[in-house]
Design a protein around this motif. Structure first.
Motif, mmCIF file in Angstrom:
data_model
loop_
_atom_site.group_PDB
_atom_site.id
_atom_site.type_symbol
_atom_site.label_atom_id
_atom_site.label_comp_id
_atom_site.label_asym_id
_atom_site.label_seq_id
_atom_site.Cartn_x
_atom_site.Cartn_y
_atom_site.Cartn_z
ATOM 1 N N GLY A 174 0.816 -1.219 0.000
ATOM 2 C CA GLY A 174 0.000 0.000 0.000
ATOM 3 C C GLY A 174 0.839 1.254 0.000
ATOM 4 O O GLY A 174 0.524 2.236 -0.687
ATOM 5 N N TRP A 175 1.942 1.247 0.747
ATOM 6 C CA TRP A 175 2.799 2.426 0.829
ATOM 7 C C TRP A 175 3.580 2.643 -0.468
ATOM 8 O O TRP A 175 3.714 3.774 -0.933
ATOM 9 C CB TRP A 175 3.748 2.279 2.010
ATOM 10 N N THR A 221 2.862 1.436 -3.623
ATOM 11 C CA THR A 221 2.059 1.669 -4.830
ATOM 12 C C THR A 221 1.118 2.859 -4.692
ATOM 13 O O THR A 221 0.808 3.503 -5.687
ATOM 14 C CB THR A 221 1.222 0.426 -5.172
ATOM 15 N N LYS A 222 0.644 3.119 -3.498
ATOM 16 C CA LYS A 222 -0.332 4.194 -3.246
ATOM 17 C C LYS A 222 -1.546 4.094 -4.174
ATOM 18 O O LYS A 222 -2.105 5.087 -4.612
ATOM 19 C CB LYS A 222 0.334 5.559 -3.370
ATOM 20 N N ALA A 223 -1.926 2.843 -4.468
ATOM 21 C CA ALA A 223 -3.074 2.586 -5.328
ATOM 22 C C ALA A 223 -3.959 1.536 -4.659
ATOM 23 O O ALA A 223 -3.453 0.621 -4.007
ATOM 24 C CB ALA A 223 -2.611 2.082 -6.689
ATOM 25 N N PRO A 224 -5.271 1.663 -4.816
ATOM 26 C CA PRO A 224 -6.158 0.717 -4.136
ATOM 27 C C PRO A 224 -6.127 -0.696 -4.727
ATOM 28 O O PRO A 224 -6.269 -1.673 -3.990
ATOM 29 C CB PRO A 224 -7.541 1.341 -4.283
ATOM 30 N N GLY A 225 -5.938 -0.833 -6.022
ATOM 31 C CA GLY A 225 -5.966 -2.155 -6.662
ATOM 32 C C GLY A 225 -4.916 -3.111 -6.121
ATOM 33 O O GLY A 225 -5.249 -4.206 -5.646
ATOM 34 N N PRO A 226 -3.638 -2.747 -6.207
ATOM 35 C CA PRO A 226 -2.616 -3.654 -5.684
ATOM 36 C C PRO A 226 -2.738 -3.889 -4.174
ATOM 37 O O PRO A 226 -2.441 -4.983 -3.688
ATOM 38 C CB PRO A 226 -1.300 -2.944 -6.000
ATOM 39 N N THR A 227 -3.201 -2.876 -3.446
ATOM 40 C CA THR A 227 -3.356 -3.030 -1.999
ATOM 41 C C THR A 227 -4.462 -4.027 -1.676
ATOM 42 O O THR A 227 -4.308 -4.871 -0.791
ATOM 43 C CB THR A 227 -3.651 -1.668 -1.340
#
Length: 95
Positions: free
Chosen positions: A42-43, A45-51
């Motif tokens: 999460g930190w 990529t800062k994107a919801p998909g990969p998180t």
């Protein structure tokens, strides 16, 4: 001479340490590593998909580790059935 096992104390100590280390890995290390994986993905990529995918993957790993006894029993059942120990899968006219 008497039959004395000199390593009896060491064997019991090793067994106890093995059980403690197993419990430490399954109850502490895997959940901590799964949480760290989600936080790092999460930190970075800062994107919801990969998180979200990291959360799902971590849940699968954590759940599999938590239910190891159930998975072991299921695998044993599958192997027994495959080896012919379970019920037959062919019908009366399938041979």
């Amino acid at each position: 001479m008497h039959g004395i096992t000199l390593a009896a104390g060491w064997i019991q100590t090793g067994t106890g340490l093995g059980n403690d280390i197993k419990n430490l890995i399954f109850n502490v290390a895997i959940p901590v590593l799964c949480g760290a994986f989600v936080v790092i993905v999460g930190w970075k990529t800062k994107a919801p998909g990969p998180t979200i995918m990291a959360v799902i993957f971590s849940a699968i790993v954590w759940g599999g580790a938590a239910n190891m006894d159930t998975l072991k029993d299921k695998t044993t059942e599958d192997i027994t059935q495959y080896d012919g120990g379970g019920r037959t899968l062919t019908g009366p006219g399938d041979q």
